[in-house]
Design an enzyme around this catalytic site. Structure first.
Site, PDB file in Angstrom:
ATOM      1  N   GLU A   1       6.299  15.015   3.322  1.00 55.01           N
ATOM      2  CA  GLU A   1       6.786  14.712   1.972  1.00 55.01           C
ATOM      3  C   GLU A   1       6.732  15.979   1.130  1.00 55.01           C
ATOM      4  O   GLU A   1       5.733  16.704   1.133  1.00 55.01           O
ATOM      5  CB  GLU A   1       5.913  13.637   1.335  1.00 55.01           C
TER       6      GLU A   1
ATOM      7  N   LEU B   1       9.967   2.380  -3.920  1.00 54.16           N
ATOM      8  CA  LEU B   1      11.261   2.004  -3.366  1.00 54.16           C
ATOM      9  C   LEU B   1      11.742   0.638  -3.821  1.00 54.16           C
ATOM     10  O   LEU B   1      12.939   0.358  -3.781  1.00 54.16           O
ATOM     11  CB  LEU B   1      11.200   2.054  -1.835  1.00 54.16           C
TER      12      LEU B   1
ATOM     13  N   LYS C   1       4.473  24.510  -2.047  1.00 56.18           N
ATOM     14  CA  LYS C   1       5.915  24.507  -2.262  1.00 56.18           C
ATOM     15  C   LYS C   1       6.225  25.225  -3.570  1.00 56.18           C
ATOM     16  O   LYS C   1       5.788  24.801  -4.634  1.00 56.18           O
ATOM     17  CB  LYS C   1       6.452  23.078  -2.310  1.00 56.18           C
TER      18      LYS C   1
ATOM     19  N   THR D   1       1.925   5.248  -0.431  1.00 50.76           N
ATOM     20  CA  THR D   1       1.786   6.132  -1.585  1.00 50.76           C
ATOM     21  C   THR D   1       1.986   5.384  -2.888  1.00 50.76           C
ATOM     22  O   THR D   1       1.222   5.553  -3.850  1.00 50.76           O
ATOM     23  CB  THR D   1       2.781   7.297  -1.486  1.00 50.76           C
ATOM     24  N   ALA D   2       3.031   4.533  -2.957  1.00 54.52           N
ATOM     25  CA  ALA D   2       3.327   3.819  -4.205  1.00 54.52           C
ATOM     26  C   ALA D   2       2.182   2.901  -4.599  1.00 54.52           C
ATOM     27  O   ALA D   2       1.734   2.887  -5.748  1.00 54.52           O
ATOM     28  CB  ALA D   2       4.625   3.029  -4.063  1.00 54.52           C
TER      29      ALA D   2
ATOM     30  N   ILE E   1       8.087  10.731  -4.970  1.00 55.14           N
ATOM     31  CA  ILE E   1       6.723  10.520  -5.446  1.00 55.14           C
ATOM     32  C   ILE E   1       6.654  10.691  -6.960  1.00 55.14           C
ATOM     33  O   ILE E   1       5.895   9.987  -7.638  1.00 55.14           O
ATOM     34  CB  ILE E   1       5.748  11.461  -4.716  1.00 55.14           C
TER      35      ILE E   1
ATOM     36  N   GLY F   1       0.834  -1.205   0.000  1.00 51.38           N
ATOM     37  CA  GLY F   1       0.000   0.000   0.000  1.00 51.38           C
ATOM     38  C   GLY F   1       0.865   1.250   0.000  1.00 51.38           C
ATOM     39  O   GLY F   1       1.759   1.391  -0.809  1.00 51.38           O
TER      40      GLY F   1
END
Length: 501
Positions: free
Chosen positions: A52, A334, A81, A18-19, A347, A16
């Site tokens: 993040e 990752l 950002k 974010t990826a 991300i 699960g």
């Protein structure tokens, strides 16, 4: 791969976070009418809810998913950002910004910085970033997401957010739209003896999960791509020797900056990411130079606000899986590789990987041609981002530690060396097609790290000295014009979120 696999009717996402949930959400949105999507994860495997930072393409993901920006910002505790402030990277006490904006105004065949370089030689010394509205807005702490009548007044932006909350946000979208979630720990991965493809996952509770294609989002352990298929790993630690990260949340600032801070230390660097409810802080460091206790103390001593928890340490290895797609498994996140988050690309690499897979999706079955093209693009993209990160380390003037002296004297990849030599000679930059960092990004870091080209483009000699100074003065005034009309960053956030209640 001698034969084509069966038609892809079901995709299984392993993991699960974010990826996993970004993969599931995008696959469902684009291909959900043609394939079944199931995600397997376990609540026993916790996620790290760090702050993040992202880059502007995250907004494309949200747009494709039909995300309401106000809802997204409210639910993920996000802030805006506009760029990154780099401190102590060139030398102790120096700082510069890498923003998402672009300075000045480009002319046909001649980029703006050539005019600025010529003016510098004439003695008209101005800060290159004074021609960049993103920088000016960052320093003043103002922002608006409204499109300006004048395109030169637009503010390209991304977000800071709580990664755990973002994963939950994507999960809600995915499940609402039909993604099946299965809870459980994977005990065994079944390989088809004829094809060598993954065919089934056996969970600890006895559940069997079958699939035609698998997306490995299992994190650094690479449950499918490495542990089962053993594709190997290209280690880049000789260029990027930091191998651990320590992170801790802290109390939010009274005023939230619309930028990330990256502060270089003697053997690594510290980040500060402002969120609505707290700050995300961390230290990326080399274990050959700092012990865990030393790194922990360094981070805690340099927090600007009180810590809200105990520091946690994660080891990592910089590099990439040699095959990010192998057989019927594609690694995302990752599991596909790791690049330290200096330029907030974690991300983006998830997004890019899943978009690439969708474009090259093996609907009628996996073929060598699709796999080879995917892997070639992924390799190129990873290496270009790697080179951009190496640039920050390599071009420095620090003499206070062996770490920085070693980075300055190391032999860098040929592509980066060529790029540096070209820019040093005459200020030229050549855009690589698949590079997410465009010329303005490379330019800001090279200038910020202290590289001054020996020459500029001859077209910058066209204006007279007086005309050049007048042109630059006018551009600075034009860039500053909208600042007084922009709301403070915190005012923008509160107004947006209150309107969503």
């Amino acid at each position: 791969m001698d034969k084509i696999s069966q038609r892809i009717k079901k995709v299984v996402v392993v993991g699960g976070g974010t990826a996993g949930w970004m993969s599931a959400a995008l696959m469902q949105r684009i291909l959900g009418t043609q394939i079944e999507i199931e995600l397997v994860e376990s609540e026993d495997i916790g996620t790290v809810g760090v702050g993040e930072a992202t880059i502007p393409p995250i907004r494309h993901v949200n747009a494709v998913l039909g995300v309401n920006e106000a809802e997204f910002i409210r639910e993920t505790k996000a802030t805006i950002k506009l760029g990154i402030r780099f401190e102590n990277w060139k030398n102790l006490g120096d700082s510069y910004y890498h923003t998402f904006g672009e300075s000045g105004q480009n002319h046909a065949f001649c980029q703006f910085h050539h005019y600025w370089l010529r003016a510098e030689k004439l003695g008209f010394n101005t800060n290159y970033w004074d021609y960049d509205l993103n920088y000016l807005a960052s320093v003043r702490g103002v922002f608006s997401n409204q499109r300006a009548k004048d395109p030169s007044w637009d503010l390209p932006y991304a977000y800071h957010f709580d990664s755990a909350l973002y994963g939950q946000f994507l999960r809600k979208i995915s499940e609402t739209r039909g993604v099946k979630r299965t809870e459980g720990l994977i005990e065994h991965v079944v390989i088809d003896s004829d094809t060598g493809f993954v065919s089934q996952l056996k969970l600890q509770d006895g559940t069997d999960v079958n699939g035609d294609f698998f997306i490995d989002c299992s994190g650094m352990k690479g449950l499918l791509i490495q542990k089962k298929l053993g594709v190997g790993f290209d280690d880049w630690s000789h260029w990027l020797p930091c191998d651990k990260a320590i992170f801790v949340p802290s109390k939010r600032h009274e005023k939230t900056h619309p930028y990330t801070r990256s502060i270089a230390h003697q053997a690594g660097w510290q980040w500060c990411i402002p969120l609505q409810h707290r700050n995300g802080n961390g230290l990326v460091f080399s274990s050959n130079h700092y012990s865990d206790d030393q790194a922990t103390q360094l981070l805690l001593d340099n927090l600007e606000t009180p810590a809200l928890g105990d520091p946690k340490i994660i080891p990592f290895r910089t590099g990439r899986a040699r095959k990010q797609w192998h057989r019927n498994v594609c690694s995302v996140g990752l599991s596909s590789g790791f690049l330290e988050p200096l330029e907030s690309t974690s991300i983006y690499l998830i997004q890019s990987a899943i978009v690439r897979l969708i474009k090259l999706f093996p609907h009628e079955g996996v073929t060598d041609e699709l796999v080879d093209e995917y892997n070639a693009q992924s390799k190129n993209e990873f290496e270009l981002i790697r080179d951009f990160i190496i640039l920050h380390y390599h071009v420095n003037e620090r003499t206070d530690s062996q770490f920085w002296r070693d980075r300055r004297s190391m032999e860098v990849p040929e592509h980066l060396q060529n790029k540096l030599q070209l820019f040093k000679a005459n200020g030229q930059l050549v855009q690589d097609q698949i590079d997410i960092f465009k010329d303005p990004s490379w330019l800001q870091v090279m200038l910020g790290q202290g590289i001054t080209p020996k020459d500029h483009h001859p077209l910058a000699n066209a204006p007279s000295d007086q005309q050049l100074v007048e042109m630059l003065t006018k551009i600075i005034a034009h860039k500053r014009a909208p600042l007084d009309r922009l709301p403070e960053h915190d005012t923008f956030l509160s107004t947006l979120c209150e309107g969503q209640q």
